[in-house]
Every structure is written in C-alpha cells, then in structure tokens.
Design an enzyme around this catalytic site. Structure first.
Site, PDB file in Angstrom:
ATOM      1  N   ARG A 296      -8.217  -2.795   8.745  1.00 39.55           N
ATOM      2  CA  ARG A 296      -7.523  -1.700   9.422  1.00 39.55           C
ATOM      3  C   ARG A 296      -7.511  -0.471   8.510  1.00 39.55           C
ATOM      4  NH1 ARG A 296      -2.129  -3.946  12.497  1.00 39.55           N
ATOM      5  NH2 ARG A 296      -3.144  -5.492  13.832  1.00 39.55           N
TER       6      ARG A 296
ATOM      7  N   ASP B 262      -6.118   3.461   7.762  1.00 36.31           N
ATOM      8  CA  ASP B 262      -4.942   4.276   8.034  1.00 36.31           C
ATOM      9  C   ASP B 262      -5.329   5.582   8.719  1.00 36.31           C
ATOM     10  OD1 ASP B 262      -3.360   2.379   6.766  1.00 36.31           O
ATOM     11  OD2 ASP B 262      -3.436   3.397   4.822  1.00 36.31           O
TER      12      ASP B 262
ATOM     13  N   ARG C  67      -5.870   4.134  -1.981  1.00 36.58           N
ATOM     14  CA  ARG C  67      -5.404   5.497  -2.245  1.00 36.58           C
ATOM     15  C   ARG C  67      -4.408   5.545  -3.398  1.00 36.58           C
ATOM     16  NH1 ARG C  67      -2.936   8.075   2.343  1.00 36.58           N
ATOM     17  NH2 ARG C  67      -2.617   6.084   3.407  1.00 36.58           N
TER      18      ARG C  67
END
Length: 286
Positions: free
Chosen positions: A53, A55, A211
């Site tokens: 998945r 973001d 990130r």
C-alpha cells in the site's frame, strides 16, 4: 464453473490520489482500478490485493496486484485473435485516467499472492539538492532540497540500518502489527542528472518507514547529525522527534520481486507468521 487468479502489473502517478487503499468519497488507486475492472469485466464488484500500500502522493512504477474472478468473466473480454489477458490490458487502459497505466495481466501461477508471496519491495527516493538540478518537469516526483548533501555520510548511516531490526523508531505503529523488518539494501547514489537517489529494499515496510529513514539520512547528509545518530534512533524503538517524515512525492515503488513459481505458496505462508527478533524469545518469522 472454475475460478482464476490474475496478476496485474501497473504504474501510477500518486499526485492526485489519496493513497492506495479505497476510501469512501476519495479518489484512490485501489478504488479507481477496482471500478475500471468491474466496468470492463461487467461484474458487480472487483476486489484486488496489492503488493504494498502506498501513501497519499507516493508513486509506483512496479506495483503488483492480484484479482480473483470466474473464468468466464475473463473470457468475456477476449477479442478475435487476442488473448483475454492482453485484451484486458487494452480495455483497462481505455477507461483508466492517464495517471494510471496497466502494464500487463497474467494468469497467476498456483500459490501466488501479490502481498504475501513477495520476497522484497524496492523503493527509490529522489532529491534535487542543487538549484541546477531542480527540474520543473519532474517536480511531482523529486524533492527539491536547499542544501548540498554528503552522500558518503548518508551511506555510512544507511549501513548501520541494514539488517533485521525492530524499526518502530521509523514507523507509525498499528495495533496487532509487528514493526520488525529486514532491510536488505539502503544506499545513496547520484543518477545521470546528478540527483541524489536512495534505493531502499526490504522484505516489507511498515507505514511511513521509507520516508522516515530518508528524513533521518538527510539530517546526516546536511551535517546536522553524524552517522552514528541513525543507529541510536534505531535502537531507541520509539519515534524520535529529530526524524522528519519526508514529503511523499519524492518516493516511488519501483519493483516487487517474487520467488520461483514452485516456492510461491511457501513464501506466502512464511510471510504470514508474526515475527519477533531472536532476542525476544522466539525464532524470526518470514
């Protein structure tokens, strides 16, 4: 009537999507793809499972999903002299927006699961750290950074993060989920244009992990922290306020790797085991 599992490889520009996962009243990659599949296959509902998945704002070149459906639904899209899988690619791209492209559709081998059969996922994070490297034509996929980065220092920090660890310090924890991951590769290099590119590859990632890792290494790269600080953050196992979770648009899911067909089911079973570190009283699962 027999069923079939399809493997679908696709790419997307995440700029105008609210992430991967379907959400009511929001445009998401999953919702957009499932709506296109239902329309093209003339079925009431399509439900896909993805390899990873992404973001909001994150892009993908190498996303993989699987879809289960009845064989007659697939055969219904076949054209004269065209395999139904190839016809499905063409028809999907005819109804999807330009920011999503299906690259191929295959009948998946037995045991294939887009999420659990994956051996690893590879992401790239791109940074333009000089004014001359900031290209308005790629601004949606490259982070503009105001200071020159020291890639040697960043790679020294990255080396300290590679391996199997509890990455709770770099993740947004979810109830019932583990934050133990095996970081297989983490390195920085400059591309042909001179931009700094992080290659981050792991068996799996938890929410915001890449990130946050990038944010940690950027602090090192601009000289605000030394490489050893990254190891200290990792050992802390709690979110460190000194680590910034970087903007999503610099991140792209580049590739998902799978084992040979004979090992797909075994890998999927292993990946479902909730793992713990060996020092926590049990063997590490997959």
């Amino acid at each position: 009537m027999s069923g079939v599992r399809l493997r679908i490889d696709l790419a997307y520009d995440g700029t105008d999507f609210h992430g991967w996962a379907a959400q009511p009243s929001l445009r998401t990659v999953q919702g957009t793809l499932e709506a296109a599949l239902a329309q093209v296959l003339r079925i009431e509902k399509a439900s896909v499972t993805c390899a990873g998945r992404t973001d909001t704002g994150v892009h993908a070149r190498g996303q993989v999903v699987h879809l289960d459906l009845m064989d007659d639904a697939l055969q219904s899209v076949a054209g004269r002299g065209t395999a139904p899988e190839d016809a499905l690619v063409r028809r999907l791209n005819g109804v999807l927006g330009e920011d999503v492209r299906v690259h191929r559709v295959l009948v998946a081998p037995p045991g294939f699961d887009a999420r659990f059969s994956a051996l690893w996922r590879r992401y790239a994070y791109r940074v333009a750290d000089e004014p001359g490297l900031v290209d308005p034509l790629v601004r949606a996929a490259v982070l503009a950074w105001p200071r020159r980065l020291d890639l040697e220092a960043m790679n020294a920090a990255a080396d300290l993060l590679v391996g199997e660890h509890d990455f709770a310090a770099f993740c947004r924890k979810r109830d019932g989920a583990t934050t133990i991951r095996t970081l297989l590769e983490c390195r920085w290099a400059r591309d042909d244009a001179g931009r700094a590119v992080a290659t981050v590859r792991a068996d799996a990632f938890c929410h915001s992990m890449v990130r946050a890792l990038v944010g940690c290494m950027l602090s090192v790269g601009e000289g605000r922290r030394d490489p050893q600080w990254a190891a200290g953050v990792l050992r802390g196992r709690v979110r460190d306020p000194g680590v910034t979770v970087m903007h999503a648009h610099g991140l792209t899911l580049e590739e998902v790797a799978y084992p040979d067909d004979a090992d797909l089911a075994t890998q999927a079973r292993a990946a479902r085991v909730l793992r713990v570190l060996p020092t926590e009283g049990g063997p590490a699962g997959g």
